[in-house]
Design a protein around this motif. Structure first.
Motif, PDB file in Angstrom:
ATOM      1  N   VAL A 228       0.846  -1.204   0.000  1.00  0.00           N
ATOM      2  CA  VAL A 228       0.000   0.000   0.000  1.00  0.00           C
ATOM      3  C   VAL A 228       0.879   1.251   0.000  1.00  0.00           C
ATOM      4  N   LEU A 230       1.886   4.833   0.897  1.00  0.00           N
ATOM      5  CA  LEU A 230       1.553   5.630   2.081  1.00  0.00           C
ATOM      6  C   LEU A 230       1.478   7.132   1.826  1.00  0.00           C
ATOM      7  N   ASN A 232      -0.395   9.321   0.198  1.00  0.00           N
ATOM      8  CA  ASN A 232      -1.663  10.035   0.380  1.00  0.00           C
ATOM      9  C   ASN A 232      -2.431   9.558   1.606  1.00  0.00           C
ATOM     10  N   ARG A 233      -1.825   8.712   2.409  1.00  0.00           N
ATOM     11  CA  ARG A 233      -2.499   8.220   3.606  1.00  0.00           C
ATOM     12  C   ARG A 233      -1.953   8.861   4.879  1.00  0.00           C
ATOM     13  N   PRO A 237      -0.392  14.768   3.872  1.00  0.00           N
ATOM     14  CA  PRO A 237       0.116  13.824   2.880  1.00  0.00           C
ATOM     15  C   PRO A 237       1.556  14.157   2.498  1.00  0.00           C
ATOM     16  N   ARG A 273      -8.046  -0.496   4.088  1.00  0.00           N
ATOM     17  CA  ARG A 273      -8.582   0.668   4.782  1.00  0.00           C
ATOM     18  C   ARG A 273      -8.038   0.831   6.192  1.00  0.00           C
ATOM     19  N   VAL A 275      -4.952   0.816   6.816  1.00  0.00           N
ATOM     20  CA  VAL A 275      -3.671   1.512   6.664  1.00  0.00           C
ATOM     21  C   VAL A 275      -3.941   3.012   6.626  1.00  0.00           C
ATOM     22  N   LYS A 276      -3.875   3.648   7.786  1.00  0.00           N
ATOM     23  CA  LYS A 276      -4.103   5.083   7.925  1.00  0.00           C
ATOM     24  C   LYS A 276      -2.972   5.698   8.731  1.00  0.00           C
ATOM     25  N   ASP A 277      -2.954   7.015   8.798  1.00  0.00           N
ATOM     26  CA  ASP A 277      -1.886   7.741   9.467  1.00  0.00           C
ATOM     27  C   ASP A 277      -1.640   7.273  10.904  1.00  0.00           C
TER      28      ASP A 277
END
Length: 390
Positions: A228, A230, A232-233, A237, A273, A275-277
């Motif tokens: 994935v 990263l 834009n996550r 960003p 989903r 995988v976020k900040d």
């Protein structure tokens, strides 16, 4: 091809490396880069007895690998002499040109490869670097703290498949209309939005699990490993053109007996989903802020504990090169006719855009009997528009 054109490409490549200077360095060890400005490797080649149209129309992996300046499956014995970037420009007797590039994965993912090629193309086409912006080199040490990593656990590999059974690589082409139909079906069953790559991943994962179960009746658990991006996550960003191998591994787990396309779609979407900040900062943050990332070897071990034997766990790896501007890389003689990836690992699927931007190519490398059963899967076969052994 005249020598002046080779010289032009060398000069524009040199100008490109002033903006993406880490790519002009050398690999010091497996996880360290020396920005010593030694430059990239540039190879001039001419194809004998073959036209570019035959390569594009009837691709063969051995032919594609000859268009690269190095073997992507080999690691040099002297790592400290390994160039981060190597390029080969091949002239065909028909007048066509192929540009092949090998980048060290420790600092270059698909996004970095696209940024490099797009930047080089812009400078080559315009003859100068006046239109080149910034944001290529970003200090991410505050997010991704340095740490010791076991090199043997960084690349997932199916050792059994490598030892038993002849591996086969095939290229499957899916038309945009058929992908849209699959997305609509999965979105209805899941009650959410499914991207086209998530939909195709679910389709292939379900078919691969079914094929694996026919070969191995003891298969109990299956893992999906997805790379994935990263950039834009993160919050805020990271620049989309920043170089680096800025990836996180999304891991989905599924009991092999539950491997319907719908259930696979749910697991694929859920894993990505997550995988976020906050998760990324907790996993990679410095100062012991979070647990180290779970390697595939650790995930396999945990999975095998649940079913009682490692032989009962299978794995598929996927990565997407779609939506990156590879087809926009016009070096002065037009946009690329075709973009391919000659580095496909075992039990791995690589997704790429078709030239029209509507469809998707899925490059898969599996053991021969698994590939045969995959192609016999009805859900899979009805959606494939073109199959080629490469």
């Amino acid at each position: 091809m005249s020598s002046s054109l080779f010289d032009h490409l060398k000069k524009s490549l040199s100008m490109t490396l002033t903006h993406l200077y880490p790519l002009a360095g050398r690999v010091k060890d497996v996880f360290t880069l020396s920005c010593n400005d030694d430059g990239a490797m540039f190879v001039e080649a001419r194809a004998v007895g073959v036209d570019l149209s035959s390569v594009v129309g009837h691709p063969r992996m051995e032919t594609l690998c000859r268009l690269l300046p190095c073997n992507p499956g080999e690691w040099p014995s002297e790592v400290n002499e390994y160039a981060v970037l190597a390029v080969q420009v091949t002239e065909f007797r028909c007048g066509g040109i192929a540009v092949g590039a090998c980048l060290w994965h420790g600092i270059a993912d698909a996004s970095t490869a696209a940024t490099f090629l797009q930047t080089w193309a812009t400078i080559s086409r315009d003859g100068d670097d006046s239109k080149i912006g910034g944001g290529f080199v970003v200090d991410c040490s505050g997010i991704f703290a340095p740490r010791s990593v076991d090199a043997n656990q960084t690349v997932p590999w199916d050792g059994e498949a490598a030892r038993e059974g002849q591996p086969v690589t095939k290229r499957f082409v899916f038309e945009g209309s058929k992908i849209a139909t699959l997305r609509k079906k999965l979105a209805t069953s899941s009650g959410g939005i499914i991207t086209r790559i998530e939909a195709l991943t679910a389709l292939i994962w379900a078919a691969f699990i079914a094929a694996s179960r026919e070969r191995n009746r003891d298969l109990k658990l299956h893992l999906l490993v997805t790379a994935v991006n990263l950039r834009n996550r993160m919050v805020p960003p990271l620049p989309p053109n920043s170089i680096g191998s800025t990836l996180h591994i999304a891991l989905a787990k599924l009991a092999a007996a539950e491997a319907s396309v719908d259930e696979c779609g749910l697991r694929v979407a859920e894993s990505i989903r997550r995988v976020k900040d906050p998760l990324v900062r907790a996993v990679y943050g410095g100062g012991g802020a979070g647990a180290p990332p779970e390697s595939l070897a650790e995930a396999m071990e945990k999975g095998s504990e649940k079913v009682g034997a490692e032989e009962g766990v299978g794995c598929l790896i996927t990565t997407s090169w779609c939506r990156f501007p590879f087809y926009e890389a016009d070096m002065g003689w037009g946009k690329p006719a075709w973009v391919a990836n000659a580095a496909v690992g075992m039990n791995t699927v690589v997704f790429l855009d078709t030239a029209d931007g509507e469809g998707v190519e899925a490059w898969a490398k599996l053991r021969e009997e698994d590939m045969f059963r995959l192609e016999q899967n009805q859900d899979f076969a009805t959606l494939v528009s073109l199959t080629q052994t490469v």
